[in-house]
Design a protein around this motif. Structure first.
Motif, PDB file in Angstrom:
ATOM      1  N   GLU A 250      26.906  32.100  52.824  1.00 29.46           N
ATOM      2  CA  GLU A 250      26.952  33.556  53.025  1.00 29.46           C
ATOM      3  C   GLU A 250      28.406  34.001  52.959  1.00 29.46           C
ATOM      4  OE1 GLU A 250      26.342  36.767  56.674  1.00 29.46           O
ATOM      5  OE2 GLU A 250      25.251  34.858  56.743  1.00 29.46           O
ATOM      6  N   ILE A 251      28.731  34.870  52.020  1.00 32.10           N
ATOM      7  CA  ILE A 251      30.083  35.411  51.914  1.00 32.10           C
ATOM      8  C   ILE A 251      30.288  36.438  53.025  1.00 32.10           C
ATOM      9  CG2 ILE A 251      31.637  36.807  50.496  1.00 32.10           C
ATOM     10  CD1 ILE A 251      30.359  35.517  48.028  1.00 32.10           C
ATOM     11  N   LEU A 252      31.353  36.254  53.804  1.00 36.61           N
ATOM     12  CA  LEU A 252      31.620  37.132  54.947  1.00 36.61           C
ATOM     13  C   LEU A 252      32.589  38.253  54.615  1.00 36.61           C
ATOM     14  CD1 LEU A 252      32.000  34.525  57.846  1.00 36.61           C
ATOM     15  CD2 LEU A 252      29.921  35.601  56.956  1.00 36.61           C
ATOM     16  N   THR A 253      33.315  38.132  53.511  1.00 35.44           N
ATOM     17  CA  THR A 253      34.397  39.074  53.208  1.00 35.44           C
ATOM     18  C   THR A 253      34.117  39.888  51.937  1.00 35.44           C
ATOM     19  OG1 THR A 253      35.540  37.138  52.292  1.00 35.44           O
ATOM     20  CG2 THR A 253      36.274  37.923  54.450  1.00 35.44           C
ATOM     21  N   GLY A 254      32.853  40.130  51.665  1.00 33.45           N
ATOM     22  CA  GLY A 254      32.511  40.949  50.510  1.00 33.45           C
ATOM     23  C   GLY A 254      32.974  42.386  50.699  1.00 33.45           C
ATOM     24  N   THR A 255      33.553  42.969  49.672  1.00 34.06           N
ATOM     25  CA  THR A 255      34.050  44.346  49.740  1.00 34.06           C
ATOM     26  C   THR A 255      33.037  45.312  49.123  1.00 34.06           C
ATOM     27  OG1 THR A 255      35.196  44.105  47.626  1.00 34.06           O
ATOM     28  CG2 THR A 255      36.459  43.601  49.631  1.00 34.06           C
ATOM     29  N   GLN A 256      33.182  46.587  49.465  1.00 34.15           N
ATOM     30  CA  GLN A 256      32.325  47.618  48.878  1.00 34.15           C
ATOM     31  C   GLN A 256      32.838  48.073  47.526  1.00 34.15           C
ATOM     32  OE1 GLN A 256      31.422  50.939  51.393  1.00 34.15           O
ATOM     33  NE2 GLN A 256      30.624  49.683  53.067  1.00 34.15           N
ATOM     34  N   HIS A 257      34.155  48.055  47.350  1.00 37.11           N
ATOM     35  CA  HIS A 257      34.743  48.660  46.154  1.00 37.11           C
ATOM     36  C   HIS A 257      35.466  47.659  45.262  1.00 37.11           C
ATOM     37  CE1 HIS A 257      33.673  52.421  48.002  1.00 37.11           C
ATOM     38  NE2 HIS A 257      34.422  52.164  49.048  1.00 37.11           N
ATOM     39  N   GLY A 258      35.470  46.393  45.633  1.00 35.71           N
ATOM     40  CA  GLY A 258      36.140  45.380  44.832  1.00 35.71           C
ATOM     41  C   GLY A 258      35.218  44.760  43.806  1.00 35.71           C
ATOM     42  N   PRO A 259      35.729  43.857  42.989  1.00 34.16           N
ATOM     43  CA  PRO A 259      34.904  43.204  41.964  1.00 34.16           C
ATOM     44  C   PRO A 259      33.803  42.364  42.590  1.00 34.16           C
ATOM     45  CG  PRO A 259      37.034  42.108  42.180  1.00 34.16           C
ATOM     46  CD  PRO A 259      37.114  43.351  43.011  1.00 34.16           C
ATOM     47  N   GLN A 260      32.593  42.516  42.085  1.00 34.38           N
ATOM     48  CA  GLN A 260      31.447  41.740  42.549  1.00 34.38           C
ATOM     49  C   GLN A 260      31.185  40.582  41.586  1.00 34.38           C
ATOM     50  OE1 GLN A 260      30.089  42.861  45.595  1.00 34.38           O
ATOM     51  NE2 GLN A 260      31.861  44.227  45.420  1.00 34.38           N
ATOM     52  N   LYS A 261      30.397  39.620  42.048  1.00 31.79           N
ATOM     53  CA  LYS A 261      30.090  38.460  41.210  1.00 31.79           C
ATOM     54  C   LYS A 261      29.595  38.907  39.838  1.00 31.79           C
ATOM     55  CE  LYS A 261      26.347  35.990  41.915  1.00 31.79           C
ATOM     56  NZ  LYS A 261      25.379  35.030  42.496  1.00 31.79           N
ATOM     57  N   GLY A 262      30.143  38.308  38.790  1.00 31.89           N
ATOM     58  CA  GLY A 262      29.789  38.683  37.425  1.00 31.89           C
ATOM     59  C   GLY A 262      30.717  39.715  36.804  1.00 31.89           C
ATOM     60  N   HIS A 263      31.655  40.245  37.610  1.00 35.35           N
ATOM     61  CA  HIS A 263      32.586  41.258  37.107  1.00 35.35           C
ATOM     62  C   HIS A 263      33.437  40.691  35.974  1.00 35.35           C
ATOM     63  CE1 HIS A 263      35.274  44.756  37.321  1.00 35.35           C
ATOM     64  NE2 HIS A 263      36.267  43.906  37.176  1.00 35.35           N
ATOM     65  N   VAL A 264      33.689  41.526  34.973  1.00 32.67           N
ATOM     66  CA  VAL A 264      34.576  41.163  33.865  1.00 32.67           C
ATOM     67  C   VAL A 264      35.814  42.045  33.940  1.00 32.67           C
ATOM     68  CG1 VAL A 264      34.852  41.011  31.366  1.00 32.67           C
ATOM     69  CG2 VAL A 264      32.648  40.430  32.419  1.00 32.67           C
ATOM     70  N   PHE A 265      36.974  41.412  34.000  1.00 34.91           N
ATOM     71  CA  PHE A 265      38.229  42.142  34.114  1.00 34.91           C
ATOM     72  C   PHE A 265      38.699  42.611  32.743  1.00 34.91           C
ATOM     73  CE2 PHE A 265      38.098  39.431  37.835  1.00 34.91           C
ATOM     74  CZ  PHE A 265      38.479  40.308  38.848  1.00 34.91           C
ATOM     75  N   HIS A 266      39.213  43.846  32.708  1.00 34.70           N
ATOM     76  CA  HIS A 266      39.775  44.414  31.494  1.00 34.70           C
ATOM     77  C   HIS A 266      41.119  45.026  31.833  1.00 34.70           C
ATOM     78  CE1 HIS A 266      36.034  43.976  29.244  1.00 34.70           C
ATOM     79  NE2 HIS A 266      35.399  44.507  30.269  1.00 34.70           N
ATOM     80  N   SER A 267      42.103  44.872  30.968  1.00 32.92           N
ATOM     81  CA  SER A 267      43.395  45.521  31.196  1.00 32.92           C
ATOM     82  C   SER A 267      43.243  47.024  30.972  1.00 32.92           C
ATOM     83  CB  SER A 267      44.464  44.947  30.248  1.00 32.92           C
ATOM     84  OG  SER A 267      44.207  45.365  28.915  1.00 32.92           O
ATOM     85  N   ALA A 268      44.267  47.772  31.358  1.00 38.09           N
ATOM     86  CA  ALA A 268      44.223  49.229  31.218  1.00 38.09           C
ATOM     87  C   ALA A 268      44.029  49.644  29.769  1.00 38.09           C
ATOM     88  CB  ALA A 268      45.506  49.849  31.778  1.00 38.09           C
ATOM     89  N   ALA A 269      44.639  48.918  28.847  1.00 42.29           N
ATOM     90  CA  ALA A 269      44.521  49.263  27.424  1.00 42.29           C
ATOM     91  C   ALA A 269      43.077  49.111  26.965  1.00 42.29           C
ATOM     92  CB  ALA A 269      45.425  48.363  26.594  1.00 42.29           C
ATOM     93  N   ALA A 270      42.411  48.029  27.394  1.00 38.22           N
ATOM     94  CA  ALA A 270      41.034  47.807  26.996  1.00 38.22           C
ATOM     95  C   ALA A 270      40.122  48.885  27.569  1.00 38.22           C
ATOM     96  CB  ALA A 270      40.571  46.422  27.441  1.00 38.22           C
TER      97      ALA A 270
END
Length: 274
Positions: A250-270
């Motif tokens: 059980e993840i205890l430090t999950g955020t409401q507004h941060g990246p969730q599992k499966g998130h793909v990061f993109h730079s500002a240009a992308a």
């Protein structure tokens, strides 16, 4: 060894205390999120951590811990971990890991995230993605009573498959009323991690540090804390506090507004082109 591990097993009430500490720490991370951008100094981020923590009646665990001088760690680009906030001003192209630990009624919540500042290189984006994915893959692999080595056996092949390496000198750890407890949680398999097991009621961190180049590190002798990649190439890390339950992790430090599992990061240009 088993007796030592049994001491780490939390009662249901203690588990709820750890859940609360994790929620509070995650709220702090979400509070910081909009402030981590170009033009902000790492010292300002630390001040925000200090003020928010104090105003909410909690304690920043890092401040004074083994003489560490600040309320969080800010590790930029080639800094792997333990970067000390100062007057460095974040700029377009940086990545920064913000590592925060809050003591809530005596219990520790601990997590970190790596943020992209503006348009970053593909290498930095990819090593961030690898660290994030490796953290979640490792957590998802865990089952009640499994060997700690399952974490490293998951992280190392995935990082190597993507052309990256895993830091060995710095590891995750048990967590509770103390900041760092047994068992050690390495992100590579070793002899001890093949012996140690994660039983229901145990709380610990999963926090792989992934390097774009060599896995080797160098410590800054001038401040005694900052750890950099030996070859100067970037490093990234994500961290969650995890409680093993009868049903699994059980993840205890999950955020409401941060990246969730499966998130793909993109730079500002992308993002701007999409």
């Amino acid at each position: 060894m088993l007796k030592k591990q049994k001491k780490l097993i939390l009662t249901p009430e203690q588990q709820d205390s750890m859940r609360r500490a994790g929620r509070v720490n995650a709220q702090l991370m979400d509070y910081l999120r909009p402030h981590v951008h170009a033009g902000v100094t790492t010292g300002k981020i630390d001040q925000l951590v200090s003020d928010w923590t104090r105003d909410h009646g909690h304690v920043a665990a890092t401040l004074g811990y083994q003489n560490y001088p600040k309320s969080c760690c800010t590790s930029v680009n080639e800094v792997i971990c333990h970067g000390i906030p100062d007057d460095y001003e974040l700029k377009d192209g940086d990545i920064i890991n913000v590592d925060i630990t809050t003591i809530v009624d005596g219990w520790h919540g601990d997590q970190s995230e790596t943020f992209m500042i503006g348009e970053v290189s593909e290498e930095k984006r990819a090593v961030m993605q690898c660290a994030f994915d490796c953290m979640h893959l490792a957590i998802d692999a865990l089952t009640p009573g499994c060997r700690v080595s399952l974490i490293g056996e998951t992280v190392v092949p995935e990082a190597h498959r993507r052309g990256f390496t895993v830091v060995r000198e710095y590891v995750g750890h048990g967590l509770g009323r103390q900041f760092h407890l047994d068992p050690s949680i390495p992100h590579f398999p070793n002899r001890q991690s093949r012996i140690d097991r994660l039983y229901p009621g145990m709380c610990f961190t999963v926090e792989p540090m992934i390097n774009a180049g060599s896995r080797y590190t160098r410590s800054d002798k001038s401040d005694g804390w900052t750890v950099r990649t030996k070859d100067g190439r970037p490093s990234a890390q994500f961290e969650h506090s995890v409680l093993m339950t009868e049903d699994g992790p059980e993840i205890l430090t999950g955020t409401q507004h941060g990246p969730q599992k499966g998130h793909v990061f993109h730079s500002a240009a992308a993002v701007s082109e999409s």
